[in-house]
Design a protein around this motif. Structure first.
Motif, PDB file in Angstrom:
ATOM      1  N   GLY A  78       0.821  -1.206   0.000  1.00  0.00           N
ATOM      2  CA  GLY A  78       0.000   0.000   0.000  1.00  0.00           C
ATOM      3  C   GLY A  78       0.853   1.252   0.000  1.00  0.00           C
ATOM      4  O   GLY A  78       2.078   1.194   0.163  1.00  0.00           O
ATOM      5  N   TYR A 111       0.950   5.235   1.650  1.00  0.00           N
ATOM      6  CA  TYR A 111       0.433   6.319   2.487  1.00  0.00           C
ATOM      7  C   TYR A 111       1.057   7.625   1.996  1.00  0.00           C
ATOM      8  O   TYR A 111       2.269   7.684   1.759  1.00  0.00           O
ATOM      9  N   HIS A 137      -6.799  -0.391   4.179  1.00  0.00           N
ATOM     10  CA  HIS A 137      -5.453   0.160   4.319  1.00  0.00           C
ATOM     11  C   HIS A 137      -4.952  -0.011   5.754  1.00  0.00           C
ATOM     12  O   HIS A 137      -3.805  -0.423   5.976  1.00  0.00           O
ATOM     13  N   TRP A 185       4.274  -1.148   3.042  1.00  0.00           N
ATOM     14  CA  TRP A 185       3.725   0.116   2.552  1.00  0.00           C
ATOM     15  C   TRP A 185       4.848   1.136   2.450  1.00  0.00           C
ATOM     16  O   TRP A 185       5.829   1.080   3.187  1.00  0.00           O
TER      17      TRP A 185
END
Length: 398
Positions: free
Chosen positions: A31, A33, A282, A292
């Motif tokens: 993921g 951020y 998430h 991530w």
């Protein structure tokens, strides 16, 4: 002011990671951020890495911020190599991301898509304050590829919002939830805070009820923490405001859990409740120890057992990227014992619990006898009472 970054080992100037951390990259969920550090005002309780216009200083601006973050996204592609790792979730947090125009947030999202790809059906979230969106901006966010929006509601009571230095009015929240639904957002979260100075049980109950009435499919409810260095901490130290009371906090948690469950929102993490299918994928990625990349000043990242964090100030962040070097302040390579410990700390927070093989059997039996956890499908799962004492339970188990 924002809290101090942890120390760690130096990060190579090019940002490269240990080869062991890159092994299997792309096989694990991945993921992104993105941190947007801008706020109109600083809330009294907040110690996040955020800056108002007067705090920002020279060398950084909202106007150039999207391009700076895009530079880090391209750096991420170089650091992580050529392995295919399409992004499963994107979370844009802050700060107040919606102080940037939807077009800028869309360009950041497009850069992630160009460099890594984004899987079909990915969850793409942005945080927002209720006063920073309009019907037009919400439509723009949806068109840019966002699928989920998270509003900072905090409370439905004016006097509680004032104690927290929040600037929106309670009536604004149901309006912007409705606007998000009309724009086409399937998933809407509301953030609540309980335990603020001057808040009563009835105030909190009304806040929960009004949050539910607005129609979100996800609600996060957090206990107020008085963080060192904040305006709130200074007022508590001077005796102007009372310290949050632990017993009152527990009562508020029970009130929230009862009302959420009656409305069909079930807990799936200590501070998070959702309708079926509304869970934040998430955040689950964090709690389940996946990979991530955290882009933006002060953002943290994790890939294959290596964790790192960026310099905090937006100007220093922009300067490093302009020089072609990593914005990372430091890193930590986690050993096996630390990774096991962190897995226990994180997975015990979840409704699915933690595998029993990671835990000491004697300690598990003791917590069972106290009614704080149960065994379910080979995992240790906190009871409701265990959730109230989660930190203590984790300490005893680890």
């Amino acid at each position: 002011m924002p809290s101090i970054l942890p120390e760690g080992d130096p990060m190579p100037a090019d940002g490269r990671l240990p080869e062991a951390s890159l092994e299997g990259f792309g096989d694990r969920p991945f993921g992104f951020y993105v941190h947007v550090p801008f706020c109109v005002t600083r809330c009294g309780y907040c110690d996040f890495n955020t800056y108002t216009a007067t705090e920002l200083g020279p060398g950084a601006s909202r106007d150039s911020y999207a391009d700076t973050v895009i530079s880090e996204i391209r750096l991420a592609r170089r650091v992580l190599g050529e392995a295919e790792a399409p992004v499963q979730t994107v979370f844009v947090g802050g700060g107040t991301p919606t102080l940037l125009p939807p077009e800028d947030l869309g360009r950041v999202l497009q850069a992630i898509r160009d460099e890594f790809g984004i899987v079909e059906g990915a969850e793409v979230t942005t945080e927002a304050n209720p006063e920073t969106v309009t019907s037009a901006s919400l439509t723009g966010l949806l068109e840019a590829g966002f699928t989920r929006i998270s509003y900072g509601m905090q409370s439905a009571k004016d006097h509680v919002l004032k104690a927290l230095d929040r600037t929106h009015t309670p009536a604004r929240v149901p309006l912007v939830v409705a606007q998000a639904r009309e724009a086409g957002f399937r998933h809407v979260n509301l953030d609540l805070i309980y335990g603020a100075p001057g808040e009563s049980d009835d105030d909190w109950r009304e806040s929960v009820e009004q949050a539910l009435a607005a129609g979100p499919d996800h609600i996060s409810a957090y206990a107020l923490i008085v963080e060192e260095g904040t305006k709130l901490a200074a007022r508590v130290a001077r005796g102007e405001l009372a310290e949050p009371d632990d017993d009152a906090m527990a009562d508020r948690y029970l009130i929230a859990d009862e009302l959420f469950e009656k409305a069909g929102l079930s807990w799936y993490e200590l501070s998070n409740w959702a309708l079926p299918g509304g869970e934040c994928r998430h955040n689950l990625l964090y709690w389940q120890g996946a990979d991530w990349w955290g882009a933006g000043p002060g953002a943290h990242a994790h890939v294959g057992g290596t964790r790192w964090w960026n310099v905090k100030h937006p100007a220093a962040y922009a300067q490093r990227l302009a020089q072609g070097i990593t914005p990372a302040h430091a890193r930590e390579v986690l050993d096996d014992d630390t990774r096991r410990l962190e897995r226990v700390l994180l997975e015990l927070r979840l409704r699915t619990g933690c595998p029993l093989e990671l835990l000491d059997g004697r300690a598990v039996r003791e917590q069972e006898e106290r009614g704080l956890l149960v065994r379910r499908d080979g995992r240790a799962v906190l009871t409701l009472e265990g959730r109230l004492l989660a930190d203590a339970v984790v300490r005893d188990l680890t």
